[in-house]
Design an enzyme around this catalytic site. Structure first.
Site, mmCIF file in Angstrom:
data_model
loop_
_atom_site.group_PDB
_atom_site.id
_atom_site.type_symbol
_atom_site.label_atom_id
_atom_site.label_comp_id
_atom_site.label_asym_id
_atom_site.label_seq_id
_atom_site.Cartn_x
_atom_site.Cartn_y
_atom_site.Cartn_z
ATOM 1 N N GLU A 1 0.877 -1.174 0.000
ATOM 2 C CA GLU A 1 0.000 0.000 0.000
ATOM 3 C C GLU A 1 0.905 1.211 0.000
ATOM 4 O O GLU A 1 1.523 1.534 1.022
ATOM 5 C CB GLU A 1 -0.899 -0.007 1.246
ATOM 6 C CG GLU A 1 -1.898 -1.146 1.312
ATOM 7 C CD GLU A 1 -2.963 -1.081 0.227
ATOM 8 O OE1 GLU A 1 -3.119 -0.020 -0.415
ATOM 9 O OE2 GLU A 1 -3.629 -2.103 0.013
ATOM 10 N N CYS B 1 -2.076 9.366 2.214
ATOM 11 C CA CYS B 1 -1.797 8.888 0.854
ATOM 12 C C CYS B 1 -2.968 9.168 -0.072
ATOM 13 O O CYS B 1 -2.819 9.227 -1.276
ATOM 14 C CB CYS B 1 -1.432 7.408 0.869
ATOM 15 S SG CYS B 1 -2.577 6.413 1.805
#
Ligand code: ADP
Length: 512
Positions: A237, A271
């Site tokens: 991720e 993010c």
């Protein structure tokens, strides 16, 4: 390990206050960690899902009971405001436990699959089998959620877990360790290795059975290289440079409030934060003034009523400074905030909106991870889709419009792990949806059904009752070739001929 690395210093980024130290795990302990994990795995994986669920529920009760203390610990360690610790770290973790408890058993149980006619007389299933020990390496921006959710998913799937939390937020790492201990997980099922890059490296090299990594693209690539040496499956991720697209027909006030939140929540250290704002040209000036008005309402600080906290990791400030200086030197204009040379409020950065930017600037191409929002006008749907997709990343995106057909059409054309329409970021809070990135934003998915199944190896099972003496595809082959030709032609031709198929099938059977 040298002497300095043996202790992790804890400094509250918002205040600079020293909060103590935590002993780091020695790299010499890697083998004993894995030994304990492997032993624990044998028992843990033998429990039923509902037995494992009882431990998760106990953990949930403890988190609920200690919610406020945990939120304060997260806020102190990261500099984020306590409201964000509660809403974006603790709530999604608790919700993931609920989701796992509610759906986990069904997702991981043996699934019956239809058997094709050519395998007549058999039954088919898929089983999900945990592989062993998962190494979870987690980051500092959402240090609780981004460690807990993968851990909980892996634990529910029957794995033993070793967590290596970020050295930037060691207090949260320690807190999570304490919570699992209090919940009474069996010895060795959850272990926490504290330390920095070297500890992460040593544990990655310790050959776990699965690696779940959340962090930078740079480190993700290093981890993938190490994993590939031993063919260890991974989920990565990684970062994002998420576009937010505002069409002229959107609810502009809502979109402006949404943009400010999506860009500045967690000080932009997300993010999935809005890192590129594309606004339709006809409303561009109006939207810019709405944005500025919203920003004026925000309070920065580290008290309960503040909106935007501090940065967490000092090195991040230099990245932002460099990106902004590059943009300004190429003609970018500051609409809010301060020039980099005037950033003098410690870990609190001004909230910056920049215009007159383009895709040749670092600010548009590289992940910023800070409270900087570049705004770019666009004229057509095609143009904005191509701008939004002009990035090496593809984690999340948002489309703002009152025309659902247009919004869905645009969403479908974005190369992105997720798209949110008329809101931003929140797809991560939905545990029924898969989460993960396209392109350099990562490999693999978690959350949703995938979030439990990824950890398991998927086993195909074909079952025959075992009463027939032989099978048509077994030896002897003598005399079967022309019959197989006829059988497959009758089966695969445009209009399947069942009569010929059955007759030939029986003739082949007689040859056995
Ligand atoms: P960030 O910029 O979010 O700190 P990193 O990718 O540097 O992202 O760090 C994320 C996590 O990865 C942290 O827990 C860190 O200690 C760990 N880490 C950093 N380098 C390595 C490495 N080479 N091998 C394993 N883990 C690492």
């Amino acid at each position: 390990m040298d002497a300095i690395q043996e202790k992790l210093k804890i400094i509250a980024p918002a205040t600079g206050e020293r909060l103590g130290e935590i002993p780091a795990t020695s790299v010499n302990e890697v083998d004993s960690f894995y030994h304990r994990s492997k032993t624990a795995f044998k028992q843990w994986s033998n429990l039923t899902m509902s037995e494992r669920g009882k431990y998760l529920l106990r953990l949930k009760d403890i988190i609920v009971e200690q919610m406020e203390d945990i939120a304060k610990t997260i806020a102190a360690d990261t500099g984020k405001v306590v409201t964000e610790a509660l809403v974006a770290d603790i709530m999604p973790t608790l919700d993931s436990i609920d989701h796992i408890i509610k759906h986990g058993e069904k997702i991981l149980q043996r699934q019956r699959v239809k058997t094709p006619l050519l395998l007549i007389g058999k039954k088919s299933f898929i089983e999900y089998m945990p592989r062993g020990v998962v190494l979870v390496i987690s980051p500092w921006n959402y240090p609780f959620q981004l460690a807990m959710v993968p851990m909980l998913s892996a634990l529910a799937s029957g794995y033993a877990v070793i967590l290596k939390p970020s050295e930037v937020t060691p207090l949260v790492g320690k807190c999570m360790e304490g919570l699992f201990a209090e919940a009474g997980f069996p010895m060795g099922v959850v272990q926490v290795a504290h330390g920095g890059k070297e500890v992460g490296e040593a544990f990655t090299n310790g050959k776990p059975d699965y690696i779940f990594f959340t962090g930078s693209v740079r480190t993700g690539k290093i981890i993938q290289q190490v994993a590939s040496k031993h063919l260890i499956p991974t989920t990565l991720e990684l970062g994002g440079k998420d576009p937010m697209i505002v069409f002229a027909d959107a609810h502009l006030e809502r979109a402006a409030k949404g943009a400010v939140w999506a860009a500045f929540t967690n000080s932009g250290q997300v993010c999935m934060s809005a890192e590129r704002l594309y606004v339709e040209k006809s409303i561009y000036p109006k939207f810019l003034s709405l944005l500025k008005k919203e920003i004026l309402n925000l309070k920065q600080g580290n008290n309960e009523d503040d909106d935007v906290g501090s940065m967490t990791f000092p090195a991040q400030i230099e990245i932002l400074r460099d990106q902004l200086e590059d943009a300004l030197s190429k003609g970018a204009r500051l609409e809010t905030g301060l020039m980099p040379e005037k950033w003098n409020n410690g870990m609190f950065l001004p909230l910056i909106v920049v215009t007159n930017v383009n895709h040749d600037m670092k600010l548009i191409q590289e992940e910023s991870f800070g409270p900087i929002l570049p705004v770019i006008p666009f004229e057509s749907e095609d143009e904005v889709i191509s701008l939004a997709n002009d990035t090496v990343y593809g984690l999340n995106a948002s489309v703002w419009s009152n025309d659902p057909v247009k919004a869905r059409r645009v969403s479908s054309r974005l190369v992105s792990g997720a798209v949110v329409i008329n809101d931003a970021i929140i797809s991560i809070a939905h545990h029924g949806l898969p989460f993960g990135g396209a392109k350099q934003s990562g490999i693999g998915r978690y959350h949703g059904d995938a979030g439990l199944r990824i950890f398991c190896h998927e086993k195909a099972i074909v079952e025959d009752i075992g009463r027939k003496k032989s099978e048509i595809h077994w030896y002897p082959y003598q005399g079967k070739y022309p019959l197989f030709l006829q059988l497959f032609k009758s089966y695969f031709q445009a209009n399947r001929n069942w009569i010929i198929f059955s007759k030939i099938y029986l003739r082949i059977l007689k040859k056995n």
